[in-house]
Motif scaffolding. Structure first.
Motif, short mmCIF file in Angstrom:
data_model
loop_
_atom_site.label_atom_id
_atom_site.label_comp_id
_atom_site.label_asym_id
_atom_site.label_seq_id
_atom_site.Cartn_x
_atom_site.Cartn_y
_atom_site.Cartn_z
N ASP A 169 -13.36 9.00 10.57
CA ASP A 169 -14.74 9.39 10.27
C ASP A 169 -15.74 8.46 10.92
O ASP A 169 -16.75 8.90 11.47
CB ASP A 169 -14.96 9.43 8.75
N ALA A 170 -15.46 7.16 10.90
CA ALA A 170 -16.35 6.19 11.53
C ALA A 170 -16.39 6.41 13.05
O ALA A 170 -17.46 6.33 13.66
CB ALA A 170 -15.90 4.76 11.22
N LEU A 171 -15.24 6.71 13.64
CA LEU A 171 -15.19 6.96 15.07
C LEU A 171 -15.97 8.23 15.44
O LEU A 171 -16.75 8.24 16.39
CB LEU A 171 -13.72 7.11 15.51
N PHE A 172 -15.80 9.29 14.66
CA PHE A 172 -16.54 10.53 14.92
C PHE A 172 -18.04 10.33 14.74
O PHE A 172 -18.85 10.87 15.50
CB PHE A 172 -16.05 11.66 14.02
N MET A 222 0.83 -1.17 0.00
CA MET A 222 0.00 0.00 0.00
C MET A 222 0.87 1.23 0.00
O MET A 222 1.91 1.28 0.63
CB MET A 222 -0.84 0.04 1.25
N THR A 223 0.34 2.25 -0.63
CA THR A 223 1.09 3.50 -0.66
C THR A 223 0.72 4.32 0.58
O THR A 223 -0.21 4.00 1.32
CB THR A 223 0.75 4.30 -1.92
N GLU A 224 1.47 5.36 0.75
CA GLU A 224 1.23 6.22 1.90
C GLU A 224 -0.14 6.90 1.79
O GLU A 224 -0.85 7.08 2.78
CB GLU A 224 2.33 7.28 1.98
N ARG A 225 -0.53 7.24 0.60
CA ARG A 225 -1.83 7.88 0.37
C ARG A 225 -2.97 6.93 0.74
O ARG A 225 -3.96 7.33 1.35
CB ARG A 225 -1.94 8.31 -1.10
N ASP A 226 -2.85 5.66 0.41
CA ASP A 226 -3.89 4.68 0.75
C ASP A 226 -4.00 4.53 2.27
O ASP A 226 -5.11 4.38 2.80
CB ASP A 226 -3.57 3.31 0.12
N GLU A 227 -2.87 4.57 2.96
CA GLU A 227 -2.91 4.47 4.42
C GLU A 227 -3.60 5.70 5.03
O GLU A 227 -4.35 5.57 6.00
CB GLU A 227 -1.49 4.34 4.97
N LYS A 259 -7.29 5.27 4.61
CA LYS A 259 -7.78 4.29 5.58
C LYS A 259 -7.91 4.91 6.96
O LYS A 259 -8.89 4.71 7.67
CB LYS A 259 -6.83 3.09 5.63
N ASP A 260 -6.87 5.68 7.35
CA ASP A 260 -6.90 6.34 8.66
C ASP A 260 -8.04 7.36 8.73
O ASP A 260 -8.72 7.47 9.75
CB ASP A 260 -5.57 7.03 8.94
#
Length: 125
Positions: free
Chosen positions: A15-18, A1-6, A9-10
């Motif tokens: 967003d799900a947590l908020f 995975m690239t840094e952008r994909d990570e 994901k983060d």
């Protein structure tokens, strides 16, 4: 995975947590609101009833305006306004001459901006 994909994901996890936190908002009980309102009412300063002024002479007007210092200031402003309104502007030079310089001792616009005299002379050189 690239840094952008990570990062994506983060961000999705955040967003799900908020969203979960926004959905689960606790509501305080109504009794708490009632106690807070009662405490606030108890702590509010109580206003003393105003005494009606005695209607003898002009003493109540003096008290309503704020006392002798206020009346003195109003009288001074009134006398100054009448004096300035009655006198002609030429006689005010006797008062303002000590504060502001007269026309013959003051700087002209040509002294401060030399190009102004050049523009008034009409030379296009």
């Amino acid at each position: 995975m690239t840094e952008r994909d990570e990062q994506i994901k983060d961000e999705a996890a955040l967003d799900a947590l908020f969203d979960a936190v926004r959905a689960d908002q606790p509501v305080p009980p109504a009794a708490l609101f009632e106690r807070v309102a009662q405490d606030a009412l108890r702590e509010m300063p109580q206003m003393a009833p105003m005494a009606s002024p005695k209607r003898r002479g002009l003493g109540w007007v003096l008290a309503a305006l704020g006392g002798w210092p206020t009346v003195t200031g109003l009288a001074t402003a009134t006398v100054a306004g009448v004096w300035l309104g009655y006198t002609e502007p030429g006689s005010l030079n006797a008062v303002t001459g000590a504060i502001w310089p007269s026309a013959d001792s003051a700087y002209g616009l040509g002294d401060l901006v030399p190009s102004y005299d050049y523009l008034l002379a009409g030379d296009d050189a």
